[in-house]
Each structure stands twice: as structure tokens, then as C-alpha cells.
Design a protein around this motif. Structure first.
Motif, mmCIF file in Angstrom:
data_model
loop_
_atom_site.group_PDB
_atom_site.id
_atom_site.type_symbol
_atom_site.label_atom_id
_atom_site.label_comp_id
_atom_site.label_asym_id
_atom_site.label_seq_id
_atom_site.Cartn_x
_atom_site.Cartn_y
_atom_site.Cartn_z
ATOM 1 N N TYR A 44 48.184 43.080 33.577
ATOM 2 C CA TYR A 44 47.643 42.222 34.642
ATOM 3 C C TYR A 44 47.107 43.013 35.829
ATOM 4 O O TYR A 44 46.073 42.636 36.410
ATOM 5 N N TYR A 45 47.793 44.076 36.216
ATOM 6 C CA TYR A 45 47.309 44.851 37.364
ATOM 7 C C TYR A 45 45.936 45.475 37.084
ATOM 8 O O TYR A 45 45.011 45.328 37.901
ATOM 9 N N PRO A 46 45.756 46.166 35.949
ATOM 10 C CA PRO A 46 44.426 46.736 35.662
ATOM 11 C C PRO A 46 43.336 45.674 35.499
ATOM 12 O O PRO A 46 42.205 45.875 35.961
ATOM 13 N N THR A 47 43.662 44.546 34.852
ATOM 14 C CA THR A 47 42.629 43.524 34.653
ATOM 15 C C THR A 47 42.221 42.879 35.975
ATOM 16 O O THR A 47 41.069 42.466 36.139
ATOM 17 N N THR A 48 43.166 42.788 36.908
ATOM 18 C CA THR A 48 42.816 42.248 38.227
ATOM 19 C C THR A 48 41.796 43.143 38.918
ATOM 20 O O THR A 48 40.816 42.664 39.499
ATOM 21 N N LEU A 49 42.022 44.449 38.858
ATOM 22 C CA LEU A 49 41.048 45.396 39.426
ATOM 23 C C LEU A 49 39.739 45.364 38.658
ATOM 24 O O LEU A 49 38.653 45.356 39.246
ATOM 25 N N LEU A 50 39.840 45.315 37.330
ATOM 26 C CA LEU A 50 38.653 45.331 36.484
ATOM 27 C C LEU A 50 37.783 44.102 36.697
ATOM 28 O O LEU A 50 36.548 44.179 36.605
ATOM 29 N N SER A 51 38.414 42.969 37.004
ATOM 30 C CA SER A 51 37.669 41.714 37.156
ATOM 31 C C SER A 51 36.664 41.759 38.297
ATOM 32 O O SER A 51 35.720 40.964 38.322
ATOM 33 N N ASN A 52 36.869 42.675 39.231
ATOM 34 C CA ASN A 52 35.964 42.758 40.381
ATOM 35 C C ASN A 52 34.670 43.509 40.080
ATOM 36 O O ASN A 52 33.755 43.527 40.913
ATOM 37 N N VAL A 53 34.610 44.160 38.917
ATOM 38 C CA VAL A 53 33.397 44.908 38.571
ATOM 39 C C VAL A 53 32.758 44.389 37.284
ATOM 40 O O VAL A 53 31.750 44.932 36.838
ATOM 41 N N LEU A 54 33.324 43.347 36.689
ATOM 42 C CA LEU A 54 32.787 42.799 35.450
ATOM 43 C C LEU A 54 31.616 41.869 35.716
ATOM 44 O O LEU A 54 31.555 41.193 36.745
ATOM 45 N N THR A 55 30.698 41.841 34.775
ATOM 46 C CA THR A 55 29.603 40.870 34.823
ATOM 47 C C THR A 55 30.056 39.579 34.149
ATOM 48 O O THR A 55 31.146 39.516 33.568
ATOM 49 N N GLN A 56 29.210 38.562 34.206
ATOM 50 C CA GLN A 56 29.554 37.284 33.598
ATOM 51 C C GLN A 56 29.820 37.436 32.106
ATOM 52 O O GLN A 56 30.771 36.857 31.568
ATOM 53 N N GLU A 57 28.994 38.225 31.422
ATOM 54 C CA GLU A 57 29.162 38.413 29.984
ATOM 55 C C GLU A 57 30.425 39.203 29.663
ATOM 56 O O GLU A 57 31.064 38.980 28.629
ATOM 57 N N GLU A 58 30.793 40.111 30.543
ATOM 58 C CA GLU A 58 31.954 40.968 30.289
ATOM 59 C C GLU A 58 33.280 40.314 30.675
ATOM 60 O O GLU A 58 34.346 40.846 30.359
ATOM 61 N N SER A 59 33.216 39.168 31.345
ATOM 62 C CA SER A 59 34.447 38.522 31.807
ATOM 63 C C SER A 59 35.336 38.081 30.641
ATOM 64 O O SER A 59 36.535 37.850 30.820
ATOM 65 N N ALA A 60 34.747 37.986 29.436
ATOM 66 C CA ALA A 60 35.542 37.619 28.265
ATOM 67 C C ALA A 60 36.640 38.644 28.010
ATOM 68 O O ALA A 60 37.715 38.305 27.509
ATOM 69 N N PHE A 61 36.381 39.916 28.356
ATOM 70 C CA PHE A 61 37.392 40.949 28.163
ATOM 71 C C PHE A 61 38.605 40.703 29.057
ATOM 72 O O PHE A 61 39.738 41.012 28.685
ATOM 73 N N TYR A 62 38.353 40.161 30.237
ATOM 74 C CA TYR A 62 39.446 39.843 31.166
ATOM 75 C C TYR A 62 40.387 38.822 30.537
ATOM 76 O O TYR A 62 41.609 39.009 30.522
ATOM 77 N N TYR A 63 39.809 37.746 30.012
ATOM 78 C CA TYR A 63 40.627 36.703 29.399
ATOM 79 C C TYR A 63 41.299 37.207 28.128
ATOM 80 O O TYR A 63 42.449 36.842 27.847
ATOM 81 N N LEU A 64 40.602 38.045 27.375
ATOM 82 C CA LEU A 64 41.166 38.587 26.143
ATOM 83 C C LEU A 64 42.396 39.446 26.433
ATOM 84 O O LEU A 64 43.446 39.284 25.805
#
Length: 206
Positions: free
Chosen positions: A115-135
Motif C-alpha cells: 500500500y505504501y509504494p502504490t500510494t506514492l506510485l498513484s501520483n505519477v500514473l496515467t489514466q491507462e496505468e491506474s489499472a496497476f494500482y488497483y491490481l
């Protein structure tokens, strides 16, 4: 806190059967580590609500309440542990309340790690890449549930089927406890209102 205490949870999530066995029967589980893990889980959820990128975070900032989040997570943790202990005591479970709390907390380690890395990662993801956050978040939750199942099996010395049944009964027990608490709260509120009305009526009669 020893280095072994901090590295042991990582061993548990990779080798759960051996890890949970060592936790219970080799006394490698520590309550201070349980407190640390639960605190980190609380921090992970709070940070995700407050700082996840706008593409994946749909929570109104005006509704955020960290104290409420802390209370809810602690309540859920202790409610699960106590309910599971109550149920398994009746069906020959070998786990003590301490063992259940440790197994539950150690099962939550994937949430802390992901959760900590995905929270940071979510701030640089594009709309198409946001699926990785949920995954990744879904993987963390599924991983934790699988670990919890193995943990309950090992702690209580159950087979898979009995573990799943007792976990279902634990959820029912927790639901009953919540219902009774809401009922008592409602009854207590009515008593307070009744007493307040009597007091008001007595004041106006003077």
C-alpha cells in the motif's frame, strides 16, 4: 526490538506454513511486532485516503477523519480476534487469543509492503496505468486473506474446510456483536432522551 523480530514477518508471508508454526510453537511471534504492524496498516490506509493520486482517489477531503479511521481499524482487528477466539473455543481450537492476534497481524504484512509504494506510485500514473494500482492493491488483499486462512489453520490445528467454516462463523459472531452494540447504543440513547425530557418537564413545572 531485535532484528529477528522485524525480519520474521517477511519469512511468514513467504513461507506461511512454517512461519505460523514457528510463530506459535517456537515463540517467534511478538506482541510488540503485532502493535507495529497494526500501526503501519493504519498509516497505510490513512495515507492512501489522503495522498493517493486524484485518478484513483475519489474521497472528498472534507470527509476525511484520521481518528475515525484509527478507531475503525483497531475495532475491526480486536473484534475479529475476540470473535474468532470465542468461536474456536467452542469447536476445539487450540489457539489462544494472543496467537490469533499475532496470526491476524502477521497476515496483514502484504498490505504494509504494497500500500505504501502504490500510494506514492498513484501520483505519477496515467489514466491507462491506474489499472496497476488497483491490481497491486488487490494482490495485497488477496495475499493477506490467504495468509489469514493459513494462520488460522496453523494456530487452531484445523483442516481447510473447518478453518473456512470457523472463519465464516467468526464473521457471523462479529456481525452479532455489532448488532448488539448498536441495539445497546440505541437503548442507551433512548434512556438519556427520556431522562432529559423528564428533567426538562420538572424544570418548567417549577
Amino acid at each position: 526490538m531485535k532484528k529477528e523480530d522485524l525480519t520474521f514477518p517477511l519469512h511468514v508471508i513467504v513461507h506461511p506454513f512454517d512461519g505460523f508454526w514457528d510463530m506459535k510453537y517456537e515463540n517467534k511471534g511478538k506482541l510488540r511486532v503485532v502493535a507495529l504492524i497494526v500501526a503501519l496498516v493504519i498509516g497505510a490506509f490513512i495515507l492512501q485516503k489522503q495522498y493517493a493520486g486524484f485518478l484513483v482517489n475519489f474521497i472528498d477531503p472534507r470527509t476525511l477523519n484520521s481518528l475515525s479511521d484509527i478507531t475503525q481499524i483497531l475495532f475491526a482487528f480486536f473484534l475479529w480476534s475476540i470473535s474468532n477466539w470465542s468461536v474456536c473455543t467452542l469447536v476445539e481450537g487450540e489457539g489462544k487469543l494472543k496467537d490469533i492476534m499475532m496470526a491476524t497481524a502477521y497476515s496483514l504484512v502484504p498490505i504494509v509492503l504494497i500500500y505504501y509504494p502504490t500510494t506514492l506510485l498513484s501520483n505519477v500514473l496515467t489514466q491507462e496505468e491506474s489499472a496497476f494500482y488497483y491490481l497491486l492493491n488487490s494482490i495485497a488483499l488477496i495475499w493477506s486473506v490467504c495468509l489469514l486462512i493459513v494462520g488460522m489453520m496453523t494456530v487452531h490445528q484445523y483442516k481447510v474446510s473447518k478453518t473456512l467454516v470457523t472463519m465464516f462463523l467468526t464473521i457471523l459472531m462479529a456481525a452479532v456483536v455489532i448488532f448488539l452494540m448498536m441495539l445497546l447504543y440505541s437503548l442507551f440513547q433512548q434512556i438519556i432522551d427520556f431522562a432529559a425530557n423528564i428533567y426538562t418537564e420538572l424544570i418548567f413545572r417549577k
